[in-house]
Design an enzyme around this catalytic site. Structure first.
Site, mmCIF file in Angstrom:
data_model
loop_
_atom_site.group_PDB
_atom_site.id
_atom_site.type_symbol
_atom_site.label_atom_id
_atom_site.label_comp_id
_atom_site.label_asym_id
_atom_site.label_seq_id
_atom_site.Cartn_x
_atom_site.Cartn_y
_atom_site.Cartn_z
ATOM 1 N N ARG A 25 -3.585 -1.012 2.943
ATOM 2 C CA ARG A 25 -5.026 -1.227 2.833
ATOM 3 C C ARG A 25 -5.455 -2.410 3.696
ATOM 4 O O ARG A 25 -4.709 -3.382 3.858
ATOM 5 C CB ARG A 25 -5.435 -1.490 1.386
ATOM 6 C CG ARG A 25 -4.918 -0.465 0.393
ATOM 7 C CD ARG A 25 -5.654 -0.526 -0.933
ATOM 8 N NE ARG A 25 -5.557 -1.820 -1.616
ATOM 9 C CZ ARG A 25 -6.096 -2.056 -2.808
ATOM 10 N NH1 ARG A 25 -6.781 -1.110 -3.428
ATOM 11 N NH2 ARG A 25 -5.956 -3.241 -3.388
ATOM 12 N N GLY A 70 -4.099 -9.596 -12.170
ATOM 13 C CA GLY A 70 -3.441 -9.847 -10.896
ATOM 14 C C GLY A 70 -2.923 -8.592 -10.220
ATOM 15 O O GLY A 70 -2.988 -7.481 -10.750
ATOM 16 N N LYS A 102 -0.016 -1.131 -1.208
ATOM 17 C CA LYS A 102 -0.202 -0.824 -2.624
ATOM 18 C C LYS A 102 0.880 0.147 -3.080
ATOM 19 O O LYS A 102 0.970 1.266 -2.570
ATOM 20 C CB LYS A 102 -1.584 -0.212 -2.848
ATOM 21 C CG LYS A 102 -1.926 0.035 -4.317
ATOM 22 C CD LYS A 102 -3.383 0.448 -4.463
ATOM 23 C CE LYS A 102 -3.762 0.648 -5.935
ATOM 24 N NZ LYS A 102 -5.193 0.959 -6.094
ATOM 25 N N ASP A 150 -12.552 -6.969 -12.399
ATOM 26 C CA ASP A 150 -11.435 -7.131 -11.457
ATOM 27 C C ASP A 150 -11.450 -6.066 -10.368
ATOM 28 O O ASP A 150 -10.624 -6.108 -9.453
ATOM 29 C CB ASP A 150 -10.095 -7.091 -12.200
ATOM 30 C CG ASP A 150 -9.938 -5.865 -13.086
ATOM 31 O OD1 ASP A 150 -10.681 -5.786 -14.072
ATOM 32 O OD2 ASP A 150 -9.092 -5.009 -12.789
#
Length: 628
Positions: free
Chosen positions: A206, A113, A136, A297
């Site tokens: 982002r 996650g 982020k 991921d």
């Protein structure tokens, strides 16, 4: 905390619709700390964790234009550093974190996650399309595990610059709109050697149509037989169907509209994801880009380059190049990237379970490598200016070039850029003399004998290597079996090269390198000659060759040492180098005005020296940069 002002700035006027949170199940638990999150694709983030005195380092005008904003709009907002860092919410934003799992270095790792990423929301317009906004490094989420949810200036500069560099190269990627740093510090171990230092917390904003990845579908996996872990939503097949419907309807609408049968629709979706992934990795290979952490991921469901960590652009060409110093087994080497992407697609097919017929998914996977190879060869033909004909020999021309580049230790980016200077073949010319000047330029991009000795030193432990060599004398049959292993064969090949280098000197090496390059360039010119069929305008054919080559072979890429220069300046409070590099990377295919020209002799090919210096062969210290 939300702004108490009337919504008036450009950032405050962004119209959020946050479709993902409306279409997918959201965990609304107020429980603090990391936890397993079953039955949800997102978790609300209950409270913000503001940075201390956030400061804008750099903005991407190109990325902000996707939101209908200009960099000046952002700079005019006194609250922009807080908005861009997740320290203050823009009106309509709904902070959340995405739940996903992943196979990391080949093993299922269970729930992962967004441990350091916060979803702010989604904006959409007829003019600019649909964009998800993330920050982020904004602090802990339910998925932070033992982490602090922070990113530091060093890694944030790399992600910000590489996101925009990849876009300018024409490679599908998530975008980076802004980079903000602060006076908040956290401890990090950048060399992974147990020595922690304090670094400034920083945040990258982002953008992407969606950040859903292969691992988003792995939250539904049952218990893994090797790791013993399972997805947090194992068995929730209804939510899996909901997520799949959302992705196809939102981001693959042409597939949704073309199919009424669910299984056929899903297969068409999987086929397109496979095609996009094959094309993406082919584009990486053509510019010498190594991702570094190709876990499931980190693979986008939309075919975008996602999550810039220990990435690297190759300097000296080496098919075994590994950019991540933590990748001791070399799983994610440059040459392994296509097969790893196929492996990840197989994990996606498993995660989709009954939504796909296994036999149909297998047939799509069987097409991956041929599809990749077709995209790769197409890209390589453009890099060589072979655009008017496709010949069976082209594959061998490319592989022969890469073999010469590897043996001579040639710089990947600069050598390809120089190939446009290879003279068009003219009948009756003295070929060796004609190609001599461009060969001289290429040789300046090749490695010295000392550099090649270092590059060809076996990486296997001395004791293990000695045992294998001893076996060659004591048990030849066993040695033959062991030597067939790819890892051992590679080490023996390195030993053979090193032995040759130890038996030669610099002058002999240079002559051999010169002969190898002249031989390949003569072969290349014979192939070039066949581009002209005698009926077209030769001048136009030559012009097209140069135009295609110079728009396929970048003058500059974000090499590690270039990023490091920006990082070192930023650590001293000077952000100008980040912005200067950003400007250069935004136009990677264009030669700026030369600062000067060097010419060895009358009529010789001139070597241009550009003011930014980023197109030069990397300095020796660049080889010592360690990225983990």
């Amino acid at each position: 905390m939300e702004s108490s002002q009337t919504a008036s700035s450009a950032l405050e006027r962004l119209a959020f619709n946050n479709t993902a949170l409306k279409r997918l199940p959201v965990d609304v638990s107020a429980e603090l700390g990391s936890r397993t999150v079953p039955g949800a694709c997102f978790s609300r983030v209950g409270s913000l964790q503001p940075l201390l005195r956030p400061t804008i380092v750099a903005l991407s005008q190109s990325a902000f234009s996707l939101l209908g904003l200009s960099a000046q709009d952002v700079l005019d907002d006194p609250l922009a550093p807080e908005y861009l860092s997740g320290s203050r919410l823009m009106p309509g934003s709904e902070p959340a974190a995405h739940c996903y799992c992943g196979h990391q270095f080949g093993l299922f790792a269970g729930q992962l996650g967004d441990g350091a990423v916060m979803y702010l929301g989604e904006v959409e317009s007829d003019t600019h399309g649909h964009w998800e906004i993330q920050v982020k490094g904004a602090g802990v989420t339910p998925y932070s595990r033992d982490g602090d949810g922070r990113k530091v200036l060093r890694s944030s500069i790399r992600e910000f610059l590489c996101s925009e560099a990849m876009f300018a190269l024409g490679i599908p990627t998530t975008r980076a709109a802004s980079l903000v740093t602060s006076d908040l510090y956290v401890g990090r171990d950048p060399l992974n050697n147990g020595e922690r230092i304090l670094e400034r917390c920083s945040v990258v904003m982002r953008l992407a149509p969606s950040f859903i990845r292969f691992g988003s579908f792995e939250i539904f996996l049952g218990r893994d037989e090797f790791s013993g872990l399972q997805g947090p939503s194992a068995g929730h097949h209804g939510i899996r169907a909901q997520l799949l419907d959302y992705v196809i309807e939102s981001f693959y609408p042409h597939i949704q509209q073309a199919h009424h049968n669910r299984k056929e629709r899903n297969l068409s979706f999987f086929r397109e994801v496979t095609m996009r992934t094959a094309k993406l990795v082919a584009q990486w290979q053509c510019v010498g880009f190594c991702h570094g952490v190709l876990n499931t991921d980190n693979i986008s469901i939309l075919g975008l380059t996602l999550d810039y960590g220990p990435f690297g652009f190759m300097d000296r060409f080496d098919p075994d190049f590994v950019c991540n110093a933590s990748d001791k087994r070399r799983r994610y080497s440059y040459q392994a990237q296509p097969s790893v992407c196929r492996w990840n697609l197989a994990r996606l097919a498993e995660a989709l379970g009954s939504e796909l017929k296994a036999a149909d998914a297998g047939a799509v996977l069987d097409d991956f490598m041929p599809t990749y190879e077709a995209f790769y060869l197409c890209g390589m033909r453009k890099k060589l200016g072979l655009v008017r004909k496709e010949e069976a020999e082209d594959r061998e021309v490319v592989s022969d070039l890469l073999r010469v580049m590897h043996n001579t230790g040639a710089d990947f980016t600069n050598t390809f850029r120089l190939l446009s200077r290879v003279p068009w073949p003219e009948g009756g010319d003295d070929e060796r003399a004609t190609v001599g000047p461009v060969v001289d330029l290429i040789l300046k991009q090749c490695a010295s004998i000392e550099e090649l000795k270092v590059a060809n030193k076996p990486t296997m432990e001395d004791r293990e290597l000695a045992m294998i060599l001893s076996m060659a004398h004591t048990n030849p049959v066993m040695f033959g079996m062991v030597a067939d292993r790819p890892d051992v064969a590679q080490q023996l090949e390195l030993m053979g090269r090193l032995k040759e280098l130890l038996e030669t000197d610099q002058e002999e090496l240079k002559e051999k390198q010169r002969d190898d390059w002249i031989r390949w360039i003569c072969r290349y010119r014979r192939r070039l000659a066949r581009e002209f069929d005698g009926t077209s305008d030769l001048h136009l054919v030559k012009q097209q060759r140069l135009r295609v080559m110079n728009s396929s072979n970048p003058r500059v890429v974000l090499r590690n040492y270039i990023a490091q220069n920006a990082i070192q300046a930023a650590y001293k409070g000077d952000f100008s180098e980040v912005n200067r590099i950003l400007k250069v990377l935004e136009d990677p295919y264009t030669d700026p005005e030369p600062l000067c020209q060097q010419q060895d002799g009358a009529g010789d090919e001139k070597e241009k020296l550009f003011a930014d210096g980023y197109d030069a062969k990397p300095p020796a210290w660049a080889q010592k940069i360690c990225i983990t």
